[in-house]
Design a protein around this motif. Structure first.
Motif, short mmCIF file in Angstrom:
data_model
loop_
_atom_site.label_atom_id
_atom_site.label_comp_id
_atom_site.label_asym_id
_atom_site.label_seq_id
_atom_site.Cartn_x
_atom_site.Cartn_y
_atom_site.Cartn_z
N HIS A 70 -5.65 -3.02 -8.34
CA HIS A 70 -4.94 -1.82 -8.79
C HIS A 70 -4.34 -2.10 -10.16
O HIS A 70 -3.83 -3.20 -10.40
CB HIS A 70 -3.75 -1.50 -7.86
N PRO A 71 -4.33 -1.12 -11.05
CA PRO A 71 -3.64 -1.33 -12.34
C PRO A 71 -2.14 -1.44 -12.12
O PRO A 71 -1.60 -0.88 -11.16
CB PRO A 71 -4.00 -0.08 -13.14
N LYS A 72 -1.50 -2.18 -13.00
CA LYS A 72 -0.04 -2.32 -12.97
C LYS A 72 0.49 -1.91 -14.33
O LYS A 72 0.04 -2.42 -15.36
CB LYS A 72 0.35 -3.76 -12.65
N ASN A 73 1.42 -0.97 -14.33
CA ASN A 73 1.99 -0.48 -15.58
C ASN A 73 3.31 -1.18 -15.86
O ASN A 73 3.96 -1.69 -14.96
CB ASN A 73 2.18 1.03 -15.52
N GLY A 74 3.71 -1.18 -17.12
CA GLY A 74 4.96 -1.81 -17.54
C GLY A 74 4.84 -2.25 -18.98
O GLY A 74 3.83 -2.00 -19.64
N PRO A 75 5.88 -2.92 -19.49
CA PRO A 75 5.80 -3.39 -20.88
C PRO A 75 4.57 -4.27 -21.12
O PRO A 75 3.91 -4.18 -22.13
CB PRO A 75 7.08 -4.20 -21.07
N ILE A 76 4.28 -5.11 -20.14
CA ILE A 76 3.03 -5.86 -20.15
C ILE A 76 2.37 -5.54 -18.82
O ILE A 76 2.81 -5.98 -17.76
CB ILE A 76 3.24 -7.37 -20.32
N GLY A 77 1.32 -4.73 -18.87
CA GLY A 77 0.65 -4.27 -17.67
C GLY A 77 -0.61 -5.06 -17.39
O GLY A 77 -0.91 -6.06 -18.05
N GLU A 78 -1.35 -4.59 -16.41
CA GLU A 78 -2.60 -5.22 -16.05
C GLU A 78 -3.58 -4.12 -15.63
O GLU A 78 -3.19 -3.16 -14.99
CB GLU A 78 -2.37 -6.20 -14.90
N ASP A 79 -4.83 -4.29 -16.01
CA ASP A 79 -5.87 -3.34 -15.63
C ASP A 79 -7.11 -4.13 -15.26
O ASP A 79 -7.21 -5.34 -15.53
CB ASP A 79 -6.16 -2.37 -16.78
N TYR A 80 -8.06 -3.43 -14.64
CA TYR A 80 -9.26 -4.07 -14.14
C TYR A 80 -10.49 -3.27 -14.54
O TYR A 80 -10.44 -2.05 -14.63
CB TYR A 80 -9.20 -4.19 -12.61
N GLY A 81 -11.57 -3.99 -14.78
CA GLY A 81 -12.83 -3.36 -15.12
C GLY A 81 -13.95 -3.91 -14.27
O GLY A 81 -13.81 -4.96 -13.63
N LEU A 82 -15.06 -3.21 -14.29
CA LEU A 82 -16.22 -3.60 -13.50
C LEU A 82 -17.48 -3.43 -14.34
O LEU A 82 -17.71 -2.38 -14.93
CB LEU A 82 -16.31 -2.72 -12.24
N VAL A 83 -18.26 -4.50 -14.40
CA VAL A 83 -19.58 -4.46 -15.03
C VAL A 83 -20.59 -4.54 -13.89
O VAL A 83 -20.53 -5.46 -13.06
CB VAL A 83 -19.79 -5.63 -16.00
N THR A 84 -21.49 -3.58 -13.82
CA THR A 84 -22.53 -3.57 -12.79
C THR A 84 -23.88 -3.50 -13.48
O THR A 84 -24.10 -2.64 -14.33
CB THR A 84 -22.36 -2.34 -11.87
N ARG A 85 -24.77 -4.42 -13.12
CA ARG A 85 -26.14 -4.39 -13.63
C ARG A 85 -27.06 -4.16 -12.45
O ARG A 85 -27.07 -4.94 -11.50
CB ARG A 85 -26.50 -5.70 -14.31
N LEU A 86 -27.82 -3.08 -12.51
CA LEU A 86 -28.77 -2.75 -11.45
C LEU A 86 -30.17 -2.83 -12.03
O LEU A 86 -30.51 -2.07 -12.94
CB LEU A 86 -28.50 -1.35 -10.91
#
Length: 159
Positions: A70-86
């Motif tokens: 899950h993303p986390k918001n704030g002064p220094i947050g965190e996010d996530y990404g996904l690379v999918t190769r089919l």
């Protein structure tokens, strides 16, 4: 720009400017998750998928004990990404999906595949057979002032 530097022709389509039929004609790079129905459809049954439900938006590992990011918001947050190769996406063509839970996650996922040695470093310890398999890579990134930091690989799945 990345494809051009690789000597590959490209055709940019934005929003509803492309269809599944267009994807049957050539390999594709699809960008975006929750704003892109094609990504949501193509990742829905995969090992890692984007989910938007009463628990919020996230990347979810399928199965009863699956992890979620899950993303986390704030002064220094965190996010996530996904690379999918089919390798065979159901369109008959090679497809790469690059997306994040939020925009900064998409930026981090894109950085992983376009930065020199980014993908090579991520896959260094993976099975030597990954070039012949479908592949998903979950990345995390710190977010400061709305800008994604470098991607960090948190999970890889190949089949």
């Amino acid at each position: 720009n990345f494809l051009g530097r690789q000597g590959k022709d490209s055709d940019v389509r934005i929003g509803n400017g492309y269809s599944a039929a267009d994807m049957r004609n050539s390999p594709a790079v699809v960008i975006g998750a929750f704003s892109n129905p094609m990504t949501m459809e193509m990742t829905a049954g995969l090992h890692f998928a984007f989910v938007d439900d009463d628990k919020g938006i996230r990347i979810q590992e399928q199965g009863p004990s699956g992890r979620s990011w899950h993303p986390k918001n704030g002064p220094i947050g965190e996010d996530y990404g996904l690379v999918t190769r089919l390798l065979n996406s159901g369109t008959g063509q090679f497809v790469v999906l690059v997306a994040g839970v939020e925009a900064s996650g998409s930026d981090a996922a894109a950085d992983l595949i376009v930065q020199p040695y980014g993908l090579e470093k991520a896959l260094r310890d993976s099975s030597r057979e990954w070039p012949d398999k479908n592949l998903q890579i979950v990345v995390s990134t710190t977010v400061k002032d709305g800008v994604a930091g470098p991607p960090t690989v948190v999970a890889i799945y190949a089949w």
